[in-house]
Design a protein around this motif. Structure first.
Motif: not given
Length: 260
Positions: A80, A164, A208-210
């Motif tokens: 990950r 994040k 990365r997520e948004d």
């Protein structure tokens, strides 16, 4: 990784004028890592909930298979982490290309690329140096800064972050201060010029997520923060010097085996 840099056990060194200088990120490895255990546990637990895990569990046959399954689970946090690093590398590469003057590619852009384009359109940065190596000979460290830019008539050192929790990433302040107060920008051991005097430091946050929630944060990376970076650097060097040595000597001799 630059050609004149080496990395062993996640410790990077740069070569400048024949001498080795540890990287800024290496010297900051004394930064607290309370999140690391939860990070690892989360990704191991997530892997243990996958259909692939249950399929392998049902096929277990003996201790050797148990060991293979254990190793497969233990790899989850590292895979990950590496995937996140790869994603960050791609975003850094796109920003570097665009700030170096490469045209916007044809076709559909990813959300991260659209975020970079929005940053360029909104702030119109004038790049002075992009993805540049720098060194502070007196304080004995080196590193690679994402960019030095002019925005609204001011000069900034800029770093792209994809995590994040960028808004509370005080380690990034130390990193930017180290870049800001370095001495020389160089390439392949050849001096390019002095590090430009900066009015401040910026983080370009593209999570990365948004990626659509991108933002530019002006951070405090002045002289006081730079002194804190030097404190961390001294702590790392002290630890690195003594990590293989005994902490002291026995106060009293050990009793021989069998002695009353």
């Amino acid at each position: 990784m630059p050609a004149n840099a080496t990395e062993i056990n996640q410790r990077r060194n740069y070569v400048y004028r024949g001498a080795k200088f540890p990287s800024v990120t290496t010297l900051l490895k004394t930064w607290p890592m309370e999140w690391a255990i939860a990070y690892g546990a989360k990704h191991v637990a997530e892997r243990a909930m996958t259909p692939e895990f249950h399929e392998q569990w049902q096929q277990l046959d003996g201790a050797e298979s148990d060991d293979l399954l254990l190793r497969w689970l233990k790899k989850a946090p590292y895979e990950r982490r590496d995937a996140a690093a790869d994603a960050g590398t791609i975003r850094h590469g796109y920003l570097e290309d665009r700030m170096n003057g490469l045209a916007k590619p044809d076709g559909e852009l990813s959300e991260a690329e659209l975020a970079v384009e929005a940053f360029l359109d909104t702030y119109r940065p004038d790049p002075l140096y992009v993805e540049c190596q720098l060194v502070n000979v007196g304080a004995r460290y080196a590193g690679s800064a994402d960019a030095f830019v002019r925005i609204y008539g001011k000069t900034y050192v800029l770093d792209l972050k994809t995590g994040k929790n960028t808004a509370t990433d005080h380690k990034a302040r130390l990193q930017l201060a180290a870049y800001r107060f370095a001495d020389v920008i160089f390439e392949d051991e050849r001096d390019i010029g002095p590090v430009p005097p900066c009015d401040g430091a910026l983080i370009l946050s593209i999570p990365r997520e948004d990626p659509r929630s991108w933002q530019v944060i002006e951070v405090d990376a002045g002289h006081d923060v730079y002194r804190r970076f030097l404190d961390f650097a001294r702590a790392f060097r002290w630890y690195d010097l003594y990590k293989e040595t005994a902490v002291g000597e026995l106060l009293l001799p050990q009793l021989e085996e069998g002695a009353a």
